[in-house]
Scaffold this active site. Sequence first.
Site, PDB file in Angstrom:
ATOM      1  N   ASP A 161      -1.755  -5.050   5.619  1.00 47.51           N
ATOM      2  CA  ASP A 161      -2.293  -5.792   6.767  1.00 47.51           C
ATOM      3  C   ASP A 161      -1.960  -7.282   6.711  1.00 47.51           C
ATOM      4  O   ASP A 161      -2.686  -8.107   7.253  1.00 47.51           O
ATOM      5  CB  ASP A 161      -3.823  -5.625   6.876  1.00 47.51           C
ATOM      6  CG  ASP A 161      -4.260  -4.185   6.870  1.00 47.51           C
ATOM      7  OD1 ASP A 161      -3.729  -3.407   7.677  1.00 47.51           O
ATOM      8  OD2 ASP A 161      -5.120  -3.819   6.045  1.00 47.51           O
TER       9      ASP A 161
ATOM     10  N   LYS B  21       3.199  -7.990   8.528  1.00 47.24           N
ATOM     11  CA  LYS B  21       4.637  -7.696   8.360  1.00 47.24           C
ATOM     12  C   LYS B  21       5.327  -7.405   9.680  1.00 47.24           C
ATOM     13  O   LYS B  21       6.481  -7.791   9.884  1.00 47.24           O
ATOM     14  CB  LYS B  21       4.798  -6.492   7.411  1.00 47.24           C
ATOM     15  CG  LYS B  21       4.312  -6.749   5.995  1.00 47.24           C
ATOM     16  CD  LYS B  21       4.497  -5.539   5.107  1.00 47.24           C
ATOM     17  CE  LYS B  21       3.591  -4.390   5.467  1.00 47.24           C
ATOM     18  NZ  LYS B  21       2.146  -4.689   5.312  1.00 47.24           N
ATOM     19  N   GLY B  22       4.631  -6.712  10.586  1.00 47.18           N
ATOM     20  CA  GLY B  22       5.261  -6.313  11.837  1.00 47.18           C
ATOM     21  C   GLY B  22       5.761  -7.493  12.642  1.00 47.18           C
ATOM     22  O   GLY B  22       6.891  -7.496  13.138  1.00 47.18           O
TER      23      GLY B  22
ATOM     24  N   ALA C 172       0.461   3.658   8.245  1.00 41.53           N
ATOM     25  CA  ALA C 172       0.757   2.230   8.390  1.00 41.53           C
ATOM     26  C   ALA C 172       0.583   1.832   9.851  1.00 41.53           C
ATOM     27  O   ALA C 172       0.770   2.640  10.755  1.00 41.53           O
ATOM     28  CB  ALA C 172       2.180   1.945   7.936  1.00 41.53           C
ATOM     29  N   GLY C 173       0.255   0.571  10.065  1.00 40.97           N
ATOM     30  CA  GLY C 173       0.142   0.078  11.431  1.00 40.97           C
ATOM     31  C   GLY C 173       0.647  -1.340  11.534  1.00 40.97           C
ATOM     32  O   GLY C 173       0.152  -2.226  10.839  1.00 40.97           O
ATOM     33  N   HIS C 174       1.665  -1.565  12.364  1.00 35.62           N
ATOM     34  CA  HIS C 174       2.199  -2.903  12.566  1.00 35.62           C
ATOM     35  C   HIS C 174       1.927  -3.322  14.007  1.00 35.62           C
ATOM     36  O   HIS C 174       2.368  -2.656  14.944  1.00 35.62           O
ATOM     37  CB  HIS C 174       3.698  -2.933  12.278  1.00 35.62           C
ATOM     38  CG  HIS C 174       4.014  -2.747  10.821  1.00 35.62           C
ATOM     39  ND1 HIS C 174       5.289  -2.510  10.359  1.00 35.62           N
ATOM     40  CD2 HIS C 174       3.214  -2.764   9.739  1.00 35.62           C
ATOM     41  CE1 HIS C 174       5.249  -2.397   9.031  1.00 35.62           C
ATOM     42  NE2 HIS C 174       4.006  -2.538   8.647  1.00 35.62           N
TER      43      HIS C 174
ATOM     44  N   GLN D 128       2.223  -0.843   4.145  1.00 36.32           N
ATOM     45  CA  GLN D 128       1.139  -1.126   3.214  1.00 36.32           C
ATOM     46  C   GLN D 128       1.441  -2.398   2.403  1.00 36.32           C
ATOM     47  O   GLN D 128       2.080  -3.295   2.918  1.00 36.32           O
ATOM     48  CB  GLN D 128       0.855   0.082   2.298  1.00 36.32           C
ATOM     49  CG  GLN D 128       0.184   1.258   2.989  1.00 36.32           C
ATOM     50  CD  GLN D 128       1.168   2.251   3.557  1.00 36.32           C
ATOM     51  OE1 GLN D 128       2.225   2.509   3.005  1.00 36.32           O
ATOM     52  NE2 GLN D 128       0.820   2.842   4.683  1.00 36.32           N
TER      53      GLN D 128
ATOM     54  N   ARG E 128     -11.153   0.372  11.119  1.00 34.56           N
ATOM     55  CA  ARG E 128     -12.204  -0.024  10.187  1.00 34.56           C
ATOM     56  C   ARG E 128     -12.176  -1.534   9.966  1.00 34.56           C
ATOM     57  O   ARG E 128     -11.107  -2.150   9.916  1.00 34.56           O
ATOM     58  CB  ARG E 128     -12.016   0.676   8.828  1.00 34.56           C
ATOM     59  CG  ARG E 128     -12.294   2.165   8.878  1.00 34.56           C
ATOM     60  CD  ARG E 128     -12.067   2.803   7.513  1.00 34.56           C
ATOM     61  NE  ARG E 128     -10.654   2.793   7.136  1.00 34.56           N
ATOM     62  CZ  ARG E 128     -10.178   3.380   6.043  1.00 34.56           C
ATOM     63  NH1 ARG E 128     -11.002   3.999   5.211  1.00 34.56           N
ATOM     64  NH2 ARG E 128      -8.886   3.355   5.769  1.00 34.56           N
TER      65      ARG E 128
END
Length: 445
Positions: A22, A25-26, A48-50, A235, A318
């Site tokens: 978090d 990076k995106g 993962a989430g960008h 991550q 979260r």
Amino acid sequence: MQIAHRVGPGRNVVVVGTQWGDEGKGKVVDWLTDHAQGVVRFQGGHNAGHTLVIAGRKTALQLVPSGVMREGVPCYIGNGVVVDPTHLLSEIERLEALGIDVRSRLFLSESCPLILPLHVEVDRAREARRDHSGSGKIGTTGKGIGPAYEDKVARRALRVQDLKHPARFESRLRELAEHHNAELVRLGAAPVDVAAVLDGALRAGESLRPLMADVGYRIYNASRDGANLLFEGAQGTLLDIDHGTYPFVTSSNCVSGNAAAGSGVGPGMLHYILGITKAYTTRVGSGPFPTELPIDQEGSVGRHLSVVGQERGTVTGRARRCGWLDAAALKRAIIINGISGLCITKLDVLDGLPEIKVCVGYELDGRQLDILPLDGDEIAACRPVFETLPGWSESTAGLTNWEQLPGNARRYLERVQQLIEAPIDMVSTGPDRVHTILLRHPFRP
């Protein structure tokens, strides 16, 4: 007889997180893609989430590389990624609904292990059992990532290439389902309907077939022909299966060395390692966190970081745990990754704080440590040693020049450089791609 060295003038950059994920990076990958002719995702899955913000529009990506937001740039999903075919198709369709061309420039490695519904059910059943037994939840996203990587290591995984051979796929799926359904029954969960899994996977496979490629060879040839390539990690280093706060880690190697193994090229093709680091520290889920601050106390620093930083997981939603920057943990990440330079993100979140603390080491059993220990229980027992620096009242939001920064903000960043013995080459001052201060360009030697 001499053989000509075939790799051409292309310069390749690896982007990795240096904390617990978090880090932003995106946005950085999207910014750097303006100077790249290809973006490669090399590990993780759709856990993962960008999040990218471009001209005020927010877009969340999970499997598709962040470079997709730049028109015409090829995007590659390397063999180190575990792929849920249904999710990948839904993400492609969501991007296409925004008017983004995806299928003509997305290449999916045939060697990617598949995440199937049976992996998801096992993942959720295990986490529910941990919660019920009181043994402590790992904090998995419940998306089947861990069980899919387990199958890969156990040499029983189904891979993208198997989708091209329906009879072979069905035979191996039935063997795999027998293994996982037995565990589901043991955990008190319902077994998975194999016929439904088979039908859904083969239908998804037909749609994905035009995207299947020998990704390693493609990116090797692109680099040989002079393309700049960007390797995008998911991550963060402290979640790495080998080097993170075990067992509260993810199931893959998040470090820069895996950019080679997870995409199918040699490490000699990796020229610059950019570490992404928040100006403070966050963590989602369970596990030790030496500099953690309470986030539920109104008016507290932890609350400020959580609210101003909008600290909620892109994938899970979260609330993230928040704390001061941990330079001793960051030092460990810099060594593991061979960091060439850092990008500090979310500096603007610290605006308005009267003082800012940085963890410079720990006290553990009467010893003084200047680097994060390797043992998770020891990390949990560490007492952080802080250095306090003056804050700043001026806004840094959206600044694009180092000299525009408040003096105390510059001094804070300069002190961080001294503590970690690595240069800060970029600073992000906001979520949009233009909110960036560049000190040294990763793509320019």
